[in-house]
Design an enzyme around this catalytic site. Structure first.
Site, short mmCIF file in Angstrom:
data_model
loop_
_atom_site.label_atom_id
_atom_site.label_comp_id
_atom_site.label_asym_id
_atom_site.label_seq_id
_atom_site.Cartn_x
_atom_site.Cartn_y
_atom_site.Cartn_z
N CYS C 136 26.25 -64.13 -25.15
CA CYS C 136 26.80 -63.93 -26.54
C CYS C 136 25.46 -65.37 -26.64
O CYS C 136 24.71 -64.05 -27.80
CB CYS C 136 28.34 -64.29 -26.45
SG CYS C 136 28.59 -64.57 -27.98
N GLU C 210 30.26 -58.42 -20.75
CA GLU C 210 29.27 -57.74 -22.65
C GLU C 210 29.64 -56.50 -23.50
O GLU C 210 29.12 -56.31 -24.48
CB GLU C 210 28.42 -58.68 -23.00
CG GLU C 210 28.35 -60.22 -22.87
CD GLU C 210 28.79 -60.21 -24.64
OE1 GLU C 210 29.49 -58.85 -25.67
OE2 GLU C 210 28.67 -61.22 -25.60
#
Lengths: 222, 222, 222, 222
Positions: C136, C210
């Site tokens: 992230c 993700e």
């Protein structure tokens, strides 16, 4: 750089010696410890064991591999399924009933060391927690060896604490402590000096809190 | 059944009174406390604050709602961004440098109370942790009010601890303590007697560990 | 042996590339992404941010030093005091009210990545958690740089997602990502191959989760 | 006000039914499930079990009483000392070696549900964690009862999944699920509507993540 468990001791020789050779230990070896001091210690040691059970459960939760988890579980099983029962039996020989034990509040010294271990485990990794546990797991074996060598130590029926001594000098307990040292040495071999400094602070704190546990027994403090 | 913070005090009146009216407190109010005892207390209080910061961070992590998280964060911000700085300034007035503070080992009483709070928070929920924090957050406001009412208390330039007293009797600090009480009362209103008993044990442990913190200051113990 | 963040990428090149160059990313760059897909992503990204706030609070709790605690707190402050507000404003521009956001259930992909990060943090140490956060914190900067270089990327008023792109390519965001890489590289420099393998598994898991977050947006899944 | 486990189901009837009566379940009952789908599910279920072991270890750590700790430990023992071995044996019957199992990466659906349970446990108390575990512990017993009643279900040698079915419909497994329901009902009897709402959200999240676990099996996803 490579470190060992002995380096932790060397860095903290003053508190380590004060812990291993504490008056509570010496009087216990000589058989002169006040029975009510020993009884107070025994009762708190029971509460201590329960918190140590929690510490090994936490270690199991935190384990990065199944092998680590099984290793932590073996310790957890030993404490809860075996040692707790032995401790209850031994307490009964000293006139302390299981009912007494179940209603006991924790003394400050018990709260202090056990919660320090648990927070250290939560904050860091398995190595942090094992270093915080070492004064107990490795230290008691050293206490037994120290007492064996003291001329003031009395063995057999003339010492009311003979069973305690025999337990910690037993081949089984000594081997468990040796295994813990080996576990620590394996991991300490790989760490940086900065990491060693961190672990040495934990070892220092934990050793000082163990000294307080003897003090608590000696002075029958809550 | 409905409980309040006052019920926690009533159930633990002996240790609560011993904490609020401790000799460290009385001597501080009378201005007779040994300066080196106060300095020792101040230094450990700095280390205590850092651990309290960790406790509020843990409370933020554990918050079930965004509102709870913001509430915990407000406490965390106050400690780390404000109080830590004020504490460093105040320490300097007593001849303790920031460098001294940064190298200080934690005394046993500091380790004991702070790690108890942190483990209680990890083990239980936000209410468990707040009850463990209450002797500090609510208790210090009560200590200040107790001192104001004592005839032996000396105010103004004749008491070297005037600034300490003024801080904890300030409207701002008293309001913060009042808000904490209100937070506790709201949650204690909904609990069962079994849950109250659990929380009362936590309150008892935490109060006893706060007494030790005064003792540690008074006797300048590590 | 010495490792770097690039080694984590090299060891996990397939999922890393699939993440950075995902269709959600490409369509966003080309301005062809369905607005309802973007809206769905935006809403879940808000819930994601709150959990990331919890992760930084956990990092503060776990910090071994005051400097580490302040570092974690800076991230926590940025998320809760700044980014959450910006996110709410940006959502309003897309017709999503704060009321909508407050009642939203978390999609599976949101639950999956955020809880993985939090458990990884609780299980291990700060480095474990930062490696789980890296896809992230570092990845979004790389996504922006990837898009800038694509011939299919449309900039300015012709792309409804220009503000999103501008945000992640900004000097400020790129510098924050660079600082995170530097933090990781410093710590990865000291680890053993066995530890790297552990961290690489975490990086792999986090990257896959993700990818699912993009998928969740693209397919508007709960 | 008083709540029960049935209230959790009623509040979340749509996902609960979608979970209990999922196509993976129906095909398994009819014996028509693709063997490679079942094998994929079995392999991930092994990794799931290890994480469930961690969840019960966490429950032991978090237990407020010795009785709670022993209750959590019984679950932990069952998983690690018994079920893991049975699972390895059953996997071998399906051509999956222990070596295969030890090298397997976790699928997203495995990561998602297990880490959600673990974070829920760390964030809240034992009740929060048990509610997150309920779709697994109580749900599988309900899945078995659902299948028994379906006319499409095939029993005996004509269904390659007979052993799976027999396991979950066994008196032993049904009694364990019943005990878990009773544990939950006892605690839900005392909670406020606000607390119920919180727990219902956890139950909803956990049920949705269990649906994904069936989906993962059905579609052989990583």
């Amino acid at each position: 750089m490579s470190f060992t468990f002995d380096d932790l001791k060397k860095e903290n020789l003053q508190p380590w010696t004060a812990y291993i050779e504490h008056d509570f230990v010496r009087q216990l070896g000589a058989g002169t410890l006040a029975p009510q001091a020993f009884r107070h210690y025994l009762k708190q040691d029971y509460l201590f064991l329960i918190q140590f059970g929690r510490a090994f459960a936490l270690a199991a939760y935190k384990s990065p591999t199944l092998a680590d988890l099984r290793h932590a579980k073996a310790g957890f099983d030993a404490i809860i399924d075996l040692e707790l029962g032995l401790h209850i039996d031994y307490c009964q020989q000293w006139g302390i009933s299981e009912q007494d034990l179940s209603e006991l509040p924790e003394a400050r010294a018990t709260l202090a060391y056990t919660r320090y271990v648990l927070d250290t485990g939560n904050r860091g990794d398995l190595l942090d927690m094992h270093v915080a546990l070492a004064p107990c797991l490795v230290g008691y074996a050293e206490v037994a060896r120290f007492l064996i060598e003291q001329p003031t130590t009395v063995r057999g029926d003339n010492n009311p604490y003979e069973a305690w001594l025999a337990m910690y000098e037993s081949a089984e307990f000594q081997a468990a402590a040796q295994a813990e040292r080996a576990w620590l040495d394996e991991r300490l071999a790989d760490i940086t000096p900065a990491r060693f400094k961190q672990l040495s602070r934990i070892f220092n704190d934990a050793t000082r809190l163990e000294i307080d546990f003897w003090e608590m027994g000696l002075n029958q403090q809550m």
